[in-house]
Design a protein around this motif. Structure first.
Motif, PDB file in Angstrom:
ATOM      1  N   ASP A  11       0.833  -1.208   0.000  1.00  0.00           N
ATOM      2  CA  ASP A  11       0.000   0.000   0.000  1.00  0.00           C
ATOM      3  C   ASP A  11       0.865   1.253   0.000  1.00  0.00           C
ATOM      4  OD1 ASP A  11      -2.315  -1.510  -0.023  1.00  0.00           O
ATOM      5  OD2 ASP A  11      -2.772  -1.192   2.106  1.00  0.00           O
ATOM      6  N   ALA A  12       1.924   1.255   0.803  1.00  0.00           N
ATOM      7  CA  ALA A  12       2.822   2.410   0.869  1.00  0.00           C
ATOM      8  C   ALA A  12       3.521   2.623  -0.473  1.00  0.00           C
ATOM      9  CB  ALA A  12       3.855   2.219   1.983  1.00  0.00           C
ATOM     10  N   ARG A  13       3.977   1.545  -1.097  1.00  0.00           N
ATOM     11  CA  ARG A  13       4.621   1.643  -2.419  1.00  0.00           C
ATOM     12  C   ARG A  13       3.662   2.233  -3.451  1.00  0.00           C
ATOM     13  NH1 ARG A  13       6.214  -4.075  -1.758  1.00  0.00           N
ATOM     14  NH2 ARG A  13       8.136  -4.026  -0.585  1.00  0.00           N
ATOM     15  N   MET A  14       2.443   1.747  -3.442  1.00  0.00           N
ATOM     16  CA  MET A  14       1.465   2.235  -4.411  1.00  0.00           C
ATOM     17  C   MET A  14       1.141   3.708  -4.167  1.00  0.00           C
ATOM     18  SD  MET A  14       1.182  -0.256  -6.400  1.00  0.00           S
ATOM     19  CE  MET A  14      -0.108   0.348  -7.449  1.00  0.00           C
ATOM     20  N   ALA A  15       1.069   4.114  -2.916  1.00  0.00           N
ATOM     21  CA  ALA A  15       0.802   5.517  -2.594  1.00  0.00           C
ATOM     22  C   ALA A  15       1.938   6.403  -3.090  1.00  0.00           C
ATOM     23  CB  ALA A  15       0.605   5.682  -1.089  1.00  0.00           C
ATOM     24  N   ILE A  16       3.168   5.958  -2.915  1.00  0.00           N
ATOM     25  CA  ILE A  16       4.319   6.731  -3.390  1.00  0.00           C
ATOM     26  C   ILE A  16       4.308   6.827  -4.909  1.00  0.00           C
ATOM     27  CG2 ILE A  16       6.839   6.729  -3.589  1.00  0.00           C
ATOM     28  CD1 ILE A  16       6.825   5.478  -0.722  1.00  0.00           C
ATOM     29  N   LEU A  17       4.029   5.730  -5.575  1.00  0.00           N
ATOM     30  CA  LEU A  17       3.959   5.764  -7.042  1.00  0.00           C
ATOM     31  C   LEU A  17       2.871   6.708  -7.522  1.00  0.00           C
ATOM     32  CD1 LEU A  17       4.456   2.009  -7.945  1.00  0.00           C
ATOM     33  CD2 LEU A  17       6.014   3.900  -8.425  1.00  0.00           C
ATOM     34  N   TYR A  18       1.747   6.725  -6.824  1.00  0.00           N
ATOM     35  CA  TYR A  18       0.660   7.619  -7.214  1.00  0.00           C
ATOM     36  C   TYR A  18       1.067   9.077  -7.013  1.00  0.00           C
ATOM     37  CZ  TYR A  18      -3.940   9.614  -7.810  1.00  0.00           C
ATOM     38  OH  TYR A  18      -4.989  10.358  -8.261  1.00  0.00           O
ATOM     39  N   GLU A  19       1.751   9.350  -5.905  1.00  0.00           N
ATOM     40  CA  GLU A  19       2.224  10.715  -5.677  1.00  0.00           C
ATOM     41  C   GLU A  19       3.205  11.145  -6.771  1.00  0.00           C
ATOM     42  OE1 GLU A  19       3.235  12.053  -1.673  1.00  0.00           O
ATOM     43  OE2 GLU A  19       2.344  10.198  -0.935  1.00  0.00           O
ATOM     44  N   LEU A  20       4.071  10.238  -7.199  1.00  0.00           N
ATOM     45  CA  LEU A  20       4.992  10.542  -8.309  1.00  0.00           C
ATOM     46  C   LEU A  20       4.217  10.827  -9.585  1.00  0.00           C
ATOM     47  CD1 LEU A  20       7.809   7.922  -7.786  1.00  0.00           C
ATOM     48  CD2 LEU A  20       8.067  10.413  -7.764  1.00  0.00           C
ATOM     49  N   ARG A  21       3.217  10.022  -9.841  1.00  0.00           N
ATOM     50  CA  ARG A  21       2.394  10.235 -11.035  1.00  0.00           C
ATOM     51  C   ARG A  21       1.760  11.615 -11.013  1.00  0.00           C
ATOM     52  NH1 ARG A  21      -2.482  10.052 -13.265  1.00  0.00           N
ATOM     53  NH2 ARG A  21      -2.851   8.810 -15.119  1.00  0.00           N
ATOM     54  N   LEU A  22       1.239  11.996  -9.855  1.00  0.00           N
ATOM     55  CA  LEU A  22       0.628  13.315  -9.728  1.00  0.00           C
ATOM     56  C   LEU A  22       1.643  14.434  -9.953  1.00  0.00           C
ATOM     57  CD1 LEU A  22      -1.744  12.810  -6.660  1.00  0.00           C
ATOM     58  CD2 LEU A  22      -2.365  12.927  -9.091  1.00  0.00           C
ATOM     59  N   LEU A  23       2.866  14.246  -9.440  1.00  0.00           N
ATOM     60  CA  LEU A  23       3.903  15.263  -9.644  1.00  0.00           C
ATOM     61  C   LEU A  23       4.187  15.490 -11.126  1.00  0.00           C
ATOM     62  CD1 LEU A  23       6.667  14.533  -6.972  1.00  0.00           C
ATOM     63  CD2 LEU A  23       5.342  16.627  -7.220  1.00  0.00           C
ATOM     64  N   PHE A  24       4.169  14.413 -11.896  1.00  0.00           N
ATOM     65  CA  PHE A  24       4.540  14.508 -13.306  1.00  0.00           C
ATOM     66  C   PHE A  24       3.358  14.746 -14.247  1.00  0.00           C
ATOM     67  CE2 PHE A  24       8.302  12.378 -11.593  1.00  0.00           C
ATOM     68  CZ  PHE A  24       9.283  13.200 -12.122  1.00  0.00           C
ATOM     69  N   THR A  25       2.143  14.746 -13.727  1.00  0.00           N
ATOM     70  CA  THR A  25       0.985  14.944 -14.605  1.00  0.00           C
ATOM     71  C   THR A  25       0.161  16.178 -14.258  1.00  0.00           C
ATOM     72  OG1 THR A  25      -0.372  13.452 -13.264  1.00  0.00           O
ATOM     73  CG2 THR A  25       0.756  12.492 -15.168  1.00  0.00           C
ATOM     74  N   ARG A  26       0.688  17.018 -13.379  1.00  0.00           N
ATOM     75  CA  ARG A  26      -0.016  18.264 -13.065  1.00  0.00           C
ATOM     76  C   ARG A  26      -0.080  19.122 -14.321  1.00  0.00           C
ATOM     77  NH1 ARG A  26       3.322  19.737  -7.771  1.00  0.00           N
ATOM     78  NH2 ARG A  26       4.711  20.364  -9.414  1.00  0.00           N
ATOM     79  N   GLU A  27      -0.988  20.079 -14.319  1.00  0.00           N
ATOM     80  CA  GLU A  27      -1.150  20.959 -15.474  1.00  0.00           C
ATOM     81  C   GLU A  27       0.124  21.704 -15.825  1.00  0.00           C
ATOM     82  OE1 GLU A  27      -4.434  23.626 -15.476  1.00  0.00           O
ATOM     83  OE2 GLU A  27      -5.850  22.067 -14.901  1.00  0.00           O
ATOM     84  N   ASP A  28       0.920  22.044 -14.828  1.00  0.00           N
ATOM     85  CA  ASP A  28       2.149  22.788 -15.087  1.00  0.00           C
ATOM     86  C   ASP A  28       3.326  21.881 -15.444  1.00  0.00           C
ATOM     87  OD1 ASP A  28       2.371  21.692 -12.544  1.00  0.00           O
ATOM     88  OD2 ASP A  28       3.394  23.434 -11.697  1.00  0.00           O
ATOM     89  N   SER A  29       3.071  20.577 -15.617  1.00  0.00           N
ATOM     90  CA  SER A  29       4.131  19.627 -15.952  1.00  0.00           C
ATOM     91  C   SER A  29       4.512  19.712 -17.422  1.00  0.00           C
ATOM     92  CB  SER A  29       3.682  18.196 -15.642  1.00  0.00           C
ATOM     93  OG  SER A  29       3.529  18.027 -14.261  1.00  0.00           O
ATOM     94  N   LYS A  30       5.751  19.315 -17.670  1.00  0.00           N
ATOM     95  CA  LYS A  30       6.263  19.297 -19.035  1.00  0.00           C
ATOM     96  C   LYS A  30       6.127  17.884 -19.602  1.00  0.00           C
ATOM     97  CE  LYS A  30      10.469  20.423 -18.120  1.00  0.00           C
ATOM     98  NZ  LYS A  30      11.842  20.912 -18.155  1.00  0.00           N
TER      99      LYS A  30
END
Length: 50
Positions: A11-30
């Motif tokens: 669960d912790a691994r999946m939460a971290i991966l999801y947080e990474l995904r969010l970091l890279f898919t925000r509107e201001d992402s390249k």
């Protein structure tokens, strides 16, 4: 401190991966990042989760 169960670790691994995904898919992402930019994002996540 209690040890995490295998389910809790997964669960912790999946939460971290999801947080990474969010970091890279925000509107201001390249679309492309340099290695240094990726490392900065990882540092950002690590600091936020202390």
């Amino acid at each position: 401190m209690e040890e995490m169960t295998p389910v809790e670790r997964q669960d912790a691994r999946m939460a971290i991966l999801y947080e990474l995904r969010l970091l890279f898919t925000r509107e201001d992402s390249k679309d492309q990042y340099t290695r240094d930019e990726i490392l900065a994002k990882l540092d950002e996540l690590a600091i936020a989760n202390k």
